[in-house]
Design a protein around this motif. Structure first.
Motif, PDB file in Angstrom:
ATOM      1  N   LEU A   1       0.788  -1.233   0.000  1.00 44.97           N
ATOM      2  CA  LEU A   1       0.000   0.000   0.000  1.00 44.97           C
ATOM      3  C   LEU A   1       0.821   1.285   0.000  1.00 44.97           C
ATOM      4  CD1 LEU A   1      -2.924  -0.920   2.407  1.00 44.97           C
ATOM      5  CD2 LEU A   1      -2.917  -0.902  -0.088  1.00 44.97           C
ATOM      6  N   TRP A   2       2.125   1.214   0.289  1.00 43.26           N
ATOM      7  CA  TRP A   2       2.921   2.432   0.378  1.00 43.26           C
ATOM      8  C   TRP A   2       2.801   3.264  -0.909  1.00 43.26           C
ATOM      9  CZ3 TRP A   2       4.897   5.276   4.046  1.00 43.26           C
ATOM     10  CH2 TRP A   2       5.857   6.243   3.717  1.00 43.26           C
ATOM     11  N   ILE A   3       2.929   2.613  -2.048  1.00 43.90           N
ATOM     12  CA  ILE A   3       2.884   3.340  -3.318  1.00 43.90           C
ATOM     13  C   ILE A   3       1.462   3.852  -3.622  1.00 43.90           C
ATOM     14  CG2 ILE A   3       3.376   3.236  -5.798  1.00 43.90           C
ATOM     15  CD1 ILE A   3       5.555   1.160  -5.172  1.00 43.90           C
ATOM     16  N   PRO A   4       0.441   2.966  -3.705  1.00 43.03           N
ATOM     17  CA  PRO A   4      -0.896   3.490  -4.047  1.00 43.03           C
ATOM     18  C   PRO A   4      -1.458   4.456  -3.011  1.00 43.03           C
ATOM     19  CG  PRO A   4      -0.970   1.092  -3.673  1.00 43.03           C
ATOM     20  CD  PRO A   4       0.463   1.490  -3.654  1.00 43.03           C
TER      21      PRO A   4
ATOM     22  N   LEU B   1       0.599  -4.954 -10.828  1.00 41.41           N
ATOM     23  CA  LEU B   1       2.063  -4.986 -10.860  1.00 41.41           C
ATOM     24  C   LEU B   1       2.633  -4.703  -9.469  1.00 41.41           C
ATOM     25  CD1 LEU B   1       3.822  -5.468 -13.374  1.00 41.41           C
ATOM     26  CD2 LEU B   1       4.273  -3.009 -13.422  1.00 41.41           C
ATOM     27  N   VAL B   2       2.051  -3.701  -8.781  1.00 42.25           N
ATOM     28  CA  VAL B   2       2.489  -3.389  -7.414  1.00 42.25           C
ATOM     29  C   VAL B   2       2.244  -4.597  -6.510  1.00 42.25           C
ATOM     30  CG1 VAL B   2       1.993  -1.961  -5.381  1.00 42.25           C
ATOM     31  CG2 VAL B   2       2.204  -0.894  -7.628  1.00 42.25           C
ATOM     32  N   VAL B   3       1.091  -5.235  -6.669  1.00 42.29           N
ATOM     33  CA  VAL B   3       0.751  -6.394  -5.848  1.00 42.29           C
ATOM     34  C   VAL B   3       1.718  -7.546  -6.135  1.00 42.29           C
ATOM     35  CG1 VAL B   3      -1.002  -8.187  -5.448  1.00 42.29           C
ATOM     36  CG2 VAL B   3      -1.676  -5.774  -5.543  1.00 42.29           C
ATOM     37  N   GLU B   4       1.960  -7.829  -7.410  1.00 43.83           N
ATOM     38  CA  GLU B   4       2.853  -8.937  -7.768  1.00 43.83           C
ATOM     39  C   GLU B   4       4.261  -8.720  -7.206  1.00 43.83           C
ATOM     40  OE1 GLU B   4       2.960 -12.116  -8.953  1.00 43.83           O
ATOM     41  OE2 GLU B   4       0.867 -11.758  -8.451  1.00 43.83           O
ATOM     42  N   ASP B   5       4.773  -7.508  -7.362  1.00 41.05           N
ATOM     43  CA  ASP B   5       6.105  -7.189  -6.829  1.00 41.05           C
ATOM     44  C   ASP B   5       6.137  -7.314  -5.310  1.00 41.05           C
ATOM     45  OD1 ASP B   5       7.484  -6.792  -9.116  1.00 41.05           O
ATOM     46  OD2 ASP B   5       7.743  -4.636  -8.893  1.00 41.05           O
ATOM     47  N   GLY B   6       5.095  -6.839  -4.656  1.00 40.54           N
ATOM     48  CA  GLY B   6       5.013  -6.919  -3.203  1.00 40.54           C
ATOM     49  C   GLY B   6       4.975  -8.367  -2.734  1.00 40.54           C
ATOM     50  N   VAL B   7       4.196  -9.193  -3.432  1.00 39.27           N
ATOM     51  CA  VAL B   7       4.075 -10.614  -3.084  1.00 39.27           C
ATOM     52  C   VAL B   7       5.431 -11.304  -3.235  1.00 39.27           C
ATOM     53  CG1 VAL B   7       3.066 -12.825  -3.841  1.00 39.27           C
ATOM     54  CG2 VAL B   7       1.617 -10.776  -3.650  1.00 39.27           C
TER      55      VAL B   7
END
Lengths: 213, 213
Positions: free
Chosen positions: A173-176, A196-202
């Motif tokens: 969540l930091w980015i969004p 993409l943010v979720v995939e990278d975070g995972v």
């Protein structure tokens, strides 16, 4: 309730929701101080008398807004506990958690309320506290419970589940969340960009908490 | 400048800083709309005429506050690039980055401005944008440049340095920043408590971005 009473209850609930939606818009646009009860009533297309009767005063409207958001967090991860028990890998399990989590939180309604609560926290510390504990805090506790299952199943190594839940939340969540706060004209992150943010975070979370050999 | 002019310049700068500090307090306490120029002048112990002369209007005071914070971010990581070149391990390097980063951002002054910018973003999108790009954005770019050095030295594997910089920021700041926003009565996280968050963040980040064998 009789069907007639039930229908009336639904109508009242819908009206109440519509008033709260309009109030959130007005608060965010004009600030809590700048949004008069006249404006709130006009935006919601109700009389000032109705507004006072239902919510007491402007403070009461704000309080009802925070309460509604907290009530909506009825353990959104409860259904995921069984997924945690059956997932074939840590990564698959974390991905389903991450999707549920970002779907629940990266939405315009929540982000606008977040802005309002942050803005008014110095004047309404008890509402900020409620948001923090009953909203935010509950999702962290639920996330932590899911991560504990993965630790027990040795799919991940999670020595401090609550701290790990914050890590996952921060990675996702930091980015969004910052973009929503500082660039209100931009749409809340969604679709491919959020994926993409979720995939990278995972990927990062799963590697960081991979089982220790 | 002559010594006399320099002394005068310093006095003016100090006075300007004092007015801005008082204004930030007043804005956070009463909201931007609620804090009148009368109040700002009284709090800063200057005349309203002086306030108007130096800053134009209330909007100008807010703008100067954001500008000052952005100016203060004069590449705080520049000095760290050489540390990145000489650090003996990824973990040591990331730890020095993390300490610099949290020291710069987890302070009460920055957190109060953050609250104000978030509150006023719908009405002052250009100031939120400035804060986002010149403040927040610059620290991410600097962090990313440091991580690139570590990737080149094969101490870490960082395929996307900017995304990784956000990950490090999220791991370090998600907890202290949210607590500062939602529990304004609590002191900004510091000392042992902050050290623990930093150490955990460093460990998780370093493991997630460890060199691929």
């Amino acid at each position: 309730m009789t069907p007639r009473h039930e229908a009336q209850h639904d109508r009242e609930q819908a009206k109440r929701d519509a008033v709260l939606d309009a109030a959130l818009d007005a608060f965010v646009q004009h600030g809590f101080v700048g949004a008069s009860t006249d404006l709130l009533a006009a935006r919601a297309a109700v009389s000032k008398q109705t507004l006072y009767k239902v919510f007491g005063d402007k403070r009461g409207v704000f309080s009802a807004l925070v309460q509604r958001a907290c009530d909506a967090v009825v353990d959104p991860f409860a259904a995921l506990t069984s997924t945690m028990e059956s997932a074939e890998s840590g990564e698959v399990a974390v991905r389903s958690l991450a999707r549920q989590f970002t779907q629940a939180l990266a939405n315009p309604h929540i982000q606008r309320l977040r802005r309002l609560v942050i803005a008014e926290a110095p004047r309404f510390p008890e509402l900020a506290q409620m948001y923090w504990e009953s909203g935010f805090g509950r999702t962290i506790v639920s996330l932590a419970a899911c991560l504990e299952v993965l630790d027990r199943r040795a799919l991940l190594t999670v020595p401090d589940p609550e701290r790990a839940a914050h890590h996952l939340a921060g990675l996702l969540l930091w980015i969004p969340s910052n973009r929503a706060m500082f660039d209100p004209a931009a749409a809340v992150m969604a679709g491919d960009e959020l994926d993409l943010v979720v995939e990278d975070g995972v990927r990062v979370f799963t590697r960081a908490y991979a089982p220790v050999d």
